[in-house]
Design a protein around this motif. Structure first.
Motif, short mmCIF file in Angstrom:
data_model
loop_
_atom_site.label_atom_id
_atom_site.label_comp_id
_atom_site.label_asym_id
_atom_site.label_seq_id
_atom_site.Cartn_x
_atom_site.Cartn_y
_atom_site.Cartn_z
N THR A 16 68.66 57.87 53.04
CA THR A 16 68.69 57.05 54.25
C THR A 16 67.34 56.39 54.45
O THR A 16 66.30 57.04 54.39
CB THR A 16 69.04 57.90 55.49
N PHE A 17 67.37 55.08 54.68
CA PHE A 17 66.15 54.31 54.93
C PHE A 17 66.23 53.78 56.35
O PHE A 17 67.14 53.05 56.71
CB PHE A 17 66.02 53.16 53.93
N ASP A 18 65.27 54.17 57.17
CA ASP A 18 65.25 53.78 58.58
C ASP A 18 64.07 52.84 58.83
O ASP A 18 62.92 53.23 58.72
CB ASP A 18 65.12 55.03 59.46
N LEU A 19 64.39 51.58 59.16
CA LEU A 19 63.34 50.60 59.42
C LEU A 19 62.47 50.97 60.61
O LEU A 19 61.31 50.58 60.69
CB LEU A 19 63.96 49.22 59.63
N GLU A 20 63.01 51.74 61.51
CA GLU A 20 62.23 52.19 62.67
C GLU A 20 61.02 53.02 62.24
O GLU A 20 60.00 53.03 62.93
CB GLU A 20 63.10 53.03 63.61
N ASP A 21 61.15 53.73 61.13
CA ASP A 21 60.04 54.54 60.63
C ASP A 21 58.82 53.69 60.27
O ASP A 21 57.70 54.18 60.27
CB ASP A 21 60.45 55.36 59.41
N LEU A 22 59.05 52.42 59.95
CA LEU A 22 57.95 51.52 59.58
C LEU A 22 57.33 50.83 60.79
O LEU A 22 56.26 50.23 60.68
CB LEU A 22 58.46 50.42 58.63
N TYR A 23 58.00 50.89 61.93
CA TYR A 23 57.58 50.13 63.11
C TYR A 23 56.12 50.40 63.47
O TYR A 23 55.74 51.52 63.77
CB TYR A 23 58.48 50.48 64.30
N LYS A 93 47.29 41.09 64.80
CA LYS A 93 48.00 40.00 64.14
C LYS A 93 48.36 38.94 65.16
O LYS A 93 48.68 39.26 66.30
CB LYS A 93 49.26 40.51 63.44
N VAL A 94 48.32 37.68 64.72
CA VAL A 94 48.72 36.55 65.56
C VAL A 94 49.70 35.70 64.77
O VAL A 94 49.46 35.41 63.60
CB VAL A 94 47.50 35.66 65.94
N VAL A 95 50.79 35.30 65.41
CA VAL A 95 51.73 34.36 64.81
C VAL A 95 52.08 33.30 65.85
O VAL A 95 52.00 33.55 67.05
CB VAL A 95 53.03 35.02 64.29
N VAL A 96 52.47 32.14 65.38
CA VAL A 96 52.99 31.12 66.27
C VAL A 96 54.50 31.33 66.32
O VAL A 96 55.16 31.34 65.27
CB VAL A 96 52.67 29.69 65.78
N GLY A 97 55.02 31.54 67.51
CA GLY A 97 56.45 31.76 67.65
C GLY A 97 56.77 32.76 68.74
O GLY A 97 55.95 33.05 69.60
N SER A 98 57.96 33.33 68.65
CA SER A 98 58.47 34.28 69.64
C SER A 98 58.09 35.71 69.27
O SER A 98 57.53 35.96 68.19
CB SER A 98 60.00 34.17 69.70
N LEU A 99 58.43 36.64 70.14
CA LEU A 99 58.21 38.05 69.82
C LEU A 99 59.02 38.46 68.59
O LEU A 99 58.56 39.26 67.79
CB LEU A 99 58.58 38.94 71.02
N GLU A 100 60.21 37.89 68.44
CA GLU A 100 61.02 38.21 67.25
C GLU A 100 60.34 37.67 65.99
O GLU A 100 60.35 38.32 64.95
CB GLU A 100 62.44 37.65 67.37
N ASP A 101 59.73 36.49 66.08
CA ASP A 101 58.98 35.95 64.94
C ASP A 101 57.82 36.89 64.60
O ASP A 101 57.51 37.11 63.42
CB ASP A 101 58.44 34.56 65.25
N LEU A 102 57.18 37.42 65.62
CA LEU A 102 56.08 38.36 65.41
C LEU A 102 56.57 39.61 64.70
O LEU A 102 55.98 40.05 63.71
CB LEU A 102 55.44 38.71 66.76
N VAL A 134 63.73 46.09 66.06
CA VAL A 134 63.73 45.74 64.65
C VAL A 134 64.50 44.44 64.50
O VAL A 134 65.68 44.36 64.85
CB VAL A 134 64.39 46.86 63.80
N PRO A 135 63.86 43.37 64.00
CA PRO A 135 64.55 42.08 63.90
C PRO A 135 65.60 42.08 62.79
O PRO A 135 65.49 42.81 61.80
CB PRO A 135 63.41 41.10 63.58
N GLU A 136 66.61 41.25 62.96
CA GLU A 136 67.68 41.13 61.96
C GLU A 136 67.13 40.80 60.58
O GLU A 136 67.62 41.29 59.57
CB GLU A 136 68.71 40.07 62.39
N ASN A 137 66.11 39.95 60.55
CA ASN A 137 65.53 39.57 59.25
C ASN A 137 64.96 40.76 58.50
O ASN A 137 64.92 40.76 57.27
CB ASN A 137 64.45 38.50 59.44
N ALA A 138 64.51 41.79 59.22
CA ALA A 138 63.96 42.98 58.55
C ALA A 138 65.05 43.68 57.74
O ALA A 138 64.78 44.19 56.65
CB ALA A 138 63.35 43.92 59.58
N TYR A 139 66.27 43.69 58.24
CA TYR A 139 67.38 44.31 57.51
C TYR A 139 67.66 43.53 56.22
O TYR A 139 67.91 44.11 55.17
CB TYR A 139 68.63 44.39 58.38
N ILE A 140 67.61 42.21 56.31
CA ILE A 140 67.84 41.36 55.14
C ILE A 140 66.74 41.59 54.10
O ILE A 140 67.02 41.73 52.91
CB ILE A 140 67.86 39.86 55.55
N MET A 141 65.49 41.63 54.56
CA MET A 141 64.36 41.83 53.64
C MET A 141 64.42 43.21 52.99
O MET A 141 64.17 43.35 51.79
CB MET A 141 63.04 41.65 54.39
#
Length: 168
Positions: A16-23, A93-102, A134-141
Motif C-alpha cells: 500500500t502506497f499512501d500519498l499522505e505519508d509524503l505530505y 517554496k513559492v509558486v504562481v497559482g492556487s493552493l492546489e497548484d502549490l 492531496v491534489p488529483e495530479n499527485a495520484y496521476i504522478m
C-alpha cells in the motif's frame, strides 16, 4: 470445530502506497497581489514596487506560498518574479497559482525523488482516501512512477480496490 480466520490481505505481497505519508508539514499561504494594483486591475510599476518594498515579508517565514492575482488583471511575469525574489529568503517554496497548484508542485518534487524499489514486481494499491489536501495530479504522478516497476497498480483500499494497471 471452528475454522481459523485468515487475514489474506496481511499475508499477500500487496504493497500500500499512501500519498499522505509524503505530505510536507508546514503552513500554506496565499499572497494575492490584487490589492497592490490600481483598482485591482492595473499594474503601475512605481506603485507596485512601493507595495513590494513596504510589505513585511517575515510573516512568510518557513511557509509554502501560492502567489496569485484574484482579479482578471494582466500581470507581467516580472511582477511575480519581483514578489518571489522577496519571498524566497523566507519561504520553503513559492509558486504562481492556487493552493492546489502549490500542492501539486510539492508532490511533483517529492515523487520525482521517490524510491520505487519496494514496488518492483509487486501488486501496489495507491491509497485513495486522504485527510490532507492531496491534489488529483499527485495520484496521476504516483501511478506513472509506480507503474514503471510494479506488477499491478490499484486505487483505493485492500478491501475495495479498483484495478488501474496490470503488467503484461
Amino acid at each position: 470445530m471452528e475454522k481459523e480466520i485468515v487475514n489474506r490481505v496481511a499475508q499477500s505481497k500487496l504493497v500500500t502506497f499512501d500519498l499522505e505519508d509524503l505530505y510536507p508539514s508546514g503552513e500554506r499561504r496565499v499572497l494575492d497581489i490584487k490589492d497592490w494594483l490600481h483598482e485591482g486591475f492595473i499594474l503601475r510599476e512605481k506603485e507596485f514596487r512601493m507595495h513590494v518594498e513596504e510589505h513585511d515579508w517575515s510573516v512568510y517565514q518557513d511557509t509554502y506560498v501560492a502567489l496569485n492575482c484574484s482579479t482578471d488583471a494582466i500581470v507581467p511575469g516580472w511582477a511575480y518574479m519581483l514578489v518571489a525574489s522577496r519571498l524566497n529568503p523566507y519561504t520553503k517554496k513559492v509558486v504562481v497559482g492556487s493552493l492546489e497548484d502549490l500542492e501539486t508542485a510539492l508532490y511533483q518534487t517529492l515523487l520525482d525523488q521517490l524510491d520505487v524499489s519496494p514496488f518492483v514486481d509487486k501488486p501496489v494499491i495507491i491509497k485513495g482516501c486522504s485527510h490532507k489536501p492531496v491534489p488529483e495530479n499527485a495520484y496521476i504522478m504516483a501511478m506513472a512512477k509506480i507503474q514503471q516497476v510494479a506488477k499491478s497498480v490499484m486505487y483505493g483500499e485492500a478491501c475495495s480496490s479498483v484495478p488501474i494497471f496490470k503488467k503484461k
